[in-house]
Design an enzyme around this catalytic site. Structure first.
Site, mmCIF file in Angstrom:
data_model
loop_
_atom_site.group_PDB
_atom_site.id
_atom_site.type_symbol
_atom_site.label_atom_id
_atom_site.label_comp_id
_atom_site.label_asym_id
_atom_site.label_seq_id
_atom_site.Cartn_x
_atom_site.Cartn_y
_atom_site.Cartn_z
ATOM 1 N N LYS A 200 0.808 -1.208 0.000
ATOM 2 C CA LYS A 200 0.000 0.000 0.000
ATOM 3 C C LYS A 200 0.847 1.266 0.000
ATOM 4 C CE LYS A 200 -4.265 -2.107 1.412
ATOM 5 N NZ LYS A 200 -5.327 -2.284 2.433
ATOM 6 N N ARG B 24 -2.790 -10.047 5.207
ATOM 7 C CA ARG B 24 -3.243 -10.223 3.814
ATOM 8 C C ARG B 24 -2.167 -9.655 2.905
ATOM 9 N NH1 ARG B 24 -5.614 -7.165 0.008
ATOM 10 N NH2 ARG B 24 -7.154 -8.156 -1.377
HETATM 11 N N1 LIG Z 1 -9.723 -7.326 4.962
HETATM 12 C C1 LIG Z 1 -9.101 -6.562 4.023
HETATM 13 N N2 LIG Z 1 -9.428 -6.708 2.716
HETATM 14 C C2 LIG Z 1 -8.810 -5.934 1.771
HETATM 15 N N3 LIG Z 1 -9.167 -6.066 0.472
HETATM 16 C C3 LIG Z 1 -8.572 -5.283 -0.469
HETATM 17 C C4 LIG Z 1 -7.602 -4.354 -0.104
HETATM 18 C C5 LIG Z 1 -6.987 -3.482 -1.148
HETATM 19 O O1 LIG Z 1 -5.798 -4.026 -1.544
HETATM 20 P P1 LIG Z 1 -5.643 -4.833 -2.928
HETATM 21 O O2 LIG Z 1 -6.146 -3.909 -3.995
HETATM 22 O O3 LIG Z 1 -4.214 -5.102 -2.979
HETATM 23 O O4 LIG Z 1 -6.451 -6.063 -2.873
HETATM 24 N N4 LIG Z 1 -7.209 -4.213 1.187
HETATM 25 C C6 LIG Z 1 -7.822 -4.998 2.150
HETATM 26 C C7 LIG Z 1 -7.486 -4.874 3.556
HETATM 27 O O5 LIG Z 1 -6.640 -4.058 3.960
HETATM 28 N N5 LIG Z 1 -8.144 -5.683 4.433
#
Ligand SMILES: Nc1nc2ncc(COP(=O)(O)O)nc2c(=O)[nH]1
Length: 268
Positions: free
Chosen positions: A208, A244
């Site tokens: 991020k 994650r």
């Molecule tokens: N639980 C949870 N779910 C998520 N899904 C997508 C993204 C966005 O990141 P991506 O675009 O890399 O999937 N961040 C989160 C997060 O911080 N926590």
């Protein structure tokens, strides 16, 4: 032990890996790779939630994720579905998902809480203040730690009132969602502030924008994987239920070091 949730975005426009696994076969192959690399869970998402992303219709989202979830679950992988939509969560549960990962914590779709209650799946409630188009304008806090805590406490109350079993809820402070870099660092530094809510906490820091601060100017998004692995260890030391991540090998190795060290003492 902190679980590793590997990110599998079946989307053309996710911020760090959009389009790489947009086809079903490529997504299934990548999900299997993530598991082979040491992911405990595979988080399958069909709609990008990055700032500025456009919304995807639930039917389109389901066409992306259901075939992938079906096959990965058939092969014995533990799957979460990353969705704001109750209808997609229901379809994913039927396809074999065991976790609903809802970045809106039930705010985006009134149907979601009842779906989480009916399916009995583990439900990740993340701190959220609005869709991708608005979230940056909502990054205003007097005390981000206290306000995230209060918002998640309210979500727990609403979700349990809707029939979601308290012991099925996982909390997530929502790094990068309606938060400026300083907010993300502060939330990370005070994960223990969520402990009194008495629920598992997961963290999604991977690649991020706020991590760029600790890297040379202009470092590519994938260059944030080392910083992500360090954050994963710190979250594990803070007792996180899961992290994650996109780069599973990096975090797997980092957590292996922590787990090995946990069985001996570094200094007597
Ligand atoms: N639980 C949870 N779910 C998520 N899904 C997508 C993204 C966005 O990141 P991506 O675009 O890399 O999937 N961040 C989160 C997060 O911080 N926590």
């Amino acid at each position: 032990m902190t679980l590793i949730m590997g990110v599998l975005n079946v989307t053309p426009d996710s911020f760090s890996d959009g389009g790489r696994w947009a086809s079903t076969d490529a997504a299934i192959e990548h999900g299997l790779l993530l598991a082979a690399q040491g992911a405990d869970l595979i988080d399958v998402g069909g709609e990008s939630t990055r700032p500025g992303a456009t919304r995807v219709a639930p039917a389109e989202e389901q066409s992306r994720v259901v075939p992938v979830i079906t096959e990965l679950a058939r092969q014995g992988l533990r799957i979460s579905v990353d969705t704001l939509n109750g209808s997609t969560a229901r379809a994913a549960a039927a396809a074999g998902a065991e976790i609903i990962n809802d970045v809106s914590g039930g705010l985006a779709d009134p149907l979601m809480a009842s779906v989480a209650a009916e399916t009995g799946l583990t439900y990740v409630a993340m701190h959220w203040r609005g869709h991708a188009q608005q979230m940056d304008a909502l990054a205003l806090y007097d005390d981000v730690v206290a306000e995230v805590h209060a918002a998640l406490a309210e979500r727990i109350a609403v979700l349990t009132a809707a029939g979601v079993a308290r012991d099925r809820i996982v909390l997530d402070p929502g790094l990068g969602f309606a938060k400026l870099p300083e907010h993300n660092w502060r939330v990370l530094a005070h994960l223990d502030a969520l402990a009194d809510l008495g629920l598992p906490v997961m963290v999604g820091a991977s690649r991020k924008r706020f991590l760029a601060e600790v890297l040379p100017d202009g470092a590519p998004v994938q260059g944030r994987d080392l910083a992500t692995a360090v954050v994963s260890v710190l979250c594990a030391q803070a007792g996180a239920w899961a992290v994650r991540v996109h780069d599973v090998p990096g975090t797997r190795t980092a957590l292996n070091v922590l787990n090995r060290l946990g069985s001996t003492r570094m200094v007597s």
